[in-house]
Write a protein that holds these residues in place. Structure first.
Motif, PDB file in Angstrom:
ATOM      1  N   THR A  45      -7.199   1.607   3.105  1.00 37.80           N
ATOM      2  CA  THR A  45      -7.032   2.783   2.254  1.00 37.80           C
ATOM      3  C   THR A  45      -8.190   3.772   2.403  1.00 37.80           C
ATOM      4  O   THR A  45      -8.107   4.894   1.900  1.00 37.80           O
ATOM      5  N   THR A  84       0.867  -1.184   0.000  1.00 40.79           N
ATOM      6  CA  THR A  84       0.000   0.000   0.000  1.00 40.79           C
ATOM      7  C   THR A  84       0.898   1.227   0.000  1.00 40.79           C
ATOM      8  O   THR A  84       1.994   1.192   0.558  1.00 40.79           O
ATOM      9  N   VAL A 117      -4.423   7.269  -1.774  1.00 38.81           N
ATOM     10  CA  VAL A 117      -3.890   6.071  -1.115  1.00 38.81           C
ATOM     11  C   VAL A 117      -4.251   4.876  -1.994  1.00 38.81           C
ATOM     12  O   VAL A 117      -5.423   4.709  -2.364  1.00 38.81           O
ATOM     13  N   LYS A 135      -3.775   0.616  -2.803  1.00 43.05           N
ATOM     14  CA  LYS A 135      -3.355  -0.735  -2.414  1.00 43.05           C
ATOM     15  C   LYS A 135      -3.259  -1.586  -3.674  1.00 43.05           C
ATOM     16  O   LYS A 135      -4.159  -1.558  -4.523  1.00 43.05           O
TER      17      LYS A 135
END
Length: 650
Positions: free
Chosen positions: A526, A421, A478, A480
């Motif tokens: 996230t 991530t 963000v 992942k």
């Protein structure tokens, strides 16, 4: 001009040439009486604009009782409404008083000016100083309008005194009042109208009037922005006919605009084979207007957790409650993403509502997964066979207008848990003045809005919730890495200095309101992205409480250092964490149960709740909150209906 306190001259009372030129332009456009009639017509138009604008504000706000309540919505529209509430006062005053003054100029109003008869006899004396005249000494300077001196050497002449209260004559030898007549109500009203229109003689009111007037050019700018956005969003089709004359009514409910592209392709194909088509938003649904219609085709997108596009909310209920067309038949085509459990749920609700209302259906409900051109082509062929037109439409969605973003930094997490991530921070791109004025692109965005990424090798964008706003000076998301994920794989391989192409998609349904009530943010993984953006932007230090779930504090505690800093700065009131790969083995729902009393207390204070993360997590949070809030007689659905509960799930 003479200072009444000292009697000394302070300046020339004659207006300057520029002031005279501006006054003539303002009053009559240099056209004398014709110009006055033209400006009067303009004033009447302004009055109509002001009054209808006030009515539109009331309609937008939900009634006259909410006229002064907080405005919501897109930035340009919200500011236009805020400015309109100020400008409407200035417009009504300016236009209304201008119309009165024009009517008075052309003697369209009753006249009751004071005009006393000249005195038959005077004292015959001269030489008394005006300062010694009792009749003049009794008049406040603020009430004086005009003082005409007698002709020099004429013992029968008098001082003519005009004040706000009336008109009279003063003996030049004794200073006594020889005759007086008070002004009538129309004259006094005219005095007040002149004062309200010009501010002349009332400095404070003149300043207020000037400040109110400044809202009008600002209103013009925001109005142009709203108009440009509305013009861009307006549905049209070359050669489109009016709804009353079209044999095919094409109705669209689109969130990002991609479904509209399919609708336009269908409309053009029908026109090419000789059909008459009318394209309109689903919100314009009105079967009583479709006099010549043979078929009504509805293309409806579903987004989020089975939600309707913003402009089409409540249309399923309206469809069910409206009698169908007596002759036309309907077909409904749904667009969505099969990876979501509520795939094409809005189209399904529309199909159920249409059948409930009594519509005859041309085709069974069909669903298009992720804008599949092949599935749309198959549906168009089936439609063509039913309505008697040869159709085989292969439509490729248009690539959204995108901007290159340069990665400036990245923070990596989750490698120890085989769940890579990263927090990716991109430089804020430069925005042209034209885009800035139109509110396009990266000119204005908020945490919680969506960043559409165009991965190499695909025409379908992937969306990520923004963890930053324009004021932060950077673009942050963000990410992942998903197994087999094309876009997430490319993003996770980015190094600082490398570029991606992206665009902004507003998400006004997932933004904090502007109240001071507590804000409860709940997220996992996230999903912390937009929540971190809300906290970072909390410069007013609203009480924000965060519940965050992750696997392990040393592996994927996203924004750990930043959250600590925001807490010390007063941006974050409390941080409550849950980690599933530690000895405690807690999920965010478990931590909410632990803090149930505090959650109930905050909700009882009017707190708003915002949830971001995976769909399973969001479902678990919703069920947990239903248990926690039951003693208060509340549940998440009730809070959502009151604008106090919002979700952003993936």
């Amino acid at each position: 001009m003479i200072d009444p306190a000292t009697g000394l001259a302070t300046g020339n009372a004659d207006p300057s040439a520029l002031q005279g030129w501006l006054t003539d332009l303002h009053r009559a456009l240099f056209l004398q009486d014709l110009g006055r009639w033209i400006t009067a017509a303009a004033a009447l138009a302004l009055l109509v604009v002001a009054l209808t604008g006030a009515a539109l504000i009331a309609q937008r706000q939900g009634g006259w009782s909410l006229w002064f309540s907080r405005m919501r919505g897109p930035t340009a529209g919200r500011w236009h409404g805020e400015l309109a509430r100020v400008a409407v006062v200035s417009l009504v005053l300016s236009s209304g008083t201008a119309l009165w003054m024009t009517a008075a100029t052309f003697e369209l109003l009753p006249v009751d000016e004071a005009s006393p008869a000249l005195p038959a006899e005077t004292s015959g004396l001269v030489g008394l100083a005006p300062g010694d005249m009792s009749a003049l000494a009794a008049v406040p300077v603020t009430a004086l309008r005009d003082l005409t001196f007698p002709y020099a050497g004429d013992t029968t002449d008098v001082f003519t005194l005009t004040t706000t209260a009336g008109m009279g004559y003063v003996d030049q030898g004794t200073g006594t009042l020889l005759a007086w007549q008070a002004s009538g109500p129309w004259t006094r009203a005219g005095e007040w109208i002149y004062l309200m229109h010009t501010g002349e003689g009332a400095a404070l009111w003149g300043l207020i009037l000037g400040l109110l007037t400044l809202s009008i050019p600002a209103l013009a700018i925001t109005g142009i922005q709203v108009w440009l956005k509305g013009r861009k969003a307006r549905l049209s089709l070359p050669g489109m006919v009016h709804a009353e004359h079209a044999e095919t009514i094409l109705l669209v409910a689109s969130e990002s605009g991609s479904t509209l592209g399919f609708a336009r392709a269908l409309g053009l194909a029908l026109q090419e084979v000789g059909g008459s088509v009318h394209l309109a938003p689903l919100a314009a649904y009105a079967p009583d207007r479709y006099a010549a219609a043979k078929q009504v085709l509805v293309l409806a997108a579903t987004w989020g957790n089975g939600d309707a596009p913003v402009a089409a909310r409540g249309l399923d209920a309206r469809l069910a409650a409206t009698p169908p067309h007596p002759r036309a038949k309907m077909a409904i085509l749904g667009f969505g993403d099969r990876s979501f459990p509520a795939f094409c749920a809005f189209a399904e609700r529309l199909d159920h509502a249409a059948r409930q209302a009594g519509w005859s259906m041309l085709l069974p409900l069909e669903r298009i997964d992720r804008q599949s051109a092949q599935a749309f082509a198959r549906w168009s062929r089936d439609l063509g066979q039913v309505i008697g037109y040869p159709l085989d439409i292969l439509h490729q969605p248009e690539m959204p207008r995108s901007t290159p973003l340069r990665l400036v930094s990245r923070q990596d997490y989750g490698e120890a848990l085989q769940a890579p991530t990263a927090i990716l921070t991109f430089a804020l791109p430069q925005v042209s003045l034209r885009d800035r004025l139109a509110g396009r692109g990266f000119s204005r965005f908020h945490a919680g809005d969506l960043l559409g990424i165009l991965p190499v090798g695909s025409a379908i964008p992937r969306f990520y919730s923004l963890a930053s706003g324009t004021a932060d000076g950077f673009v942050e998301i963000v990410v992942k890495k998903q197994s087999g994920g094309l876009c997430s794989g490319q993003l996770m391989d980015l190094e600082p200095g490398q570029m991606v192409r992206a665009f902004i998609k507003p998400n006004p349904g997932f933004r904090p309101d502007r109240s001071k009530a507590p804000l409860l943010l709940i997220g996992a993984g996230t999903g912390i992205g937009p929540l971190a953006g809300f906290i970072r932007a909390n410069r007013g230090k609203r009480p924000i409480h965060l519940w965050f779930g992750a696997r392990h504090p040393q592996a994927d505690f996203l924004y750990a250092d930043a959250l600590e800093g925001w807490s010390s700065q007063g941006h974050l009131a409390s941080l409550n964490t849950a980690f599933s790969r530690t000895a405690a083995r807690q999920h965010v729902q478990d931590r909410l149960r632990t803090d149930a009393d505090r959650v109930r207390h905050l909700v009882g204070q009017g707190a708003r709740i915002m949830v971001c993360g995976g769909r399973d997590m969001a479902t678990g949070v919703r069920e947990t909150l239903a248990e926690i809030l039951a003693p208060l007689g509340l549940c998440p659905d009730q809070l959502r209906a009151g604008g106090r509960y919002a979700e952003d799930t993936y």
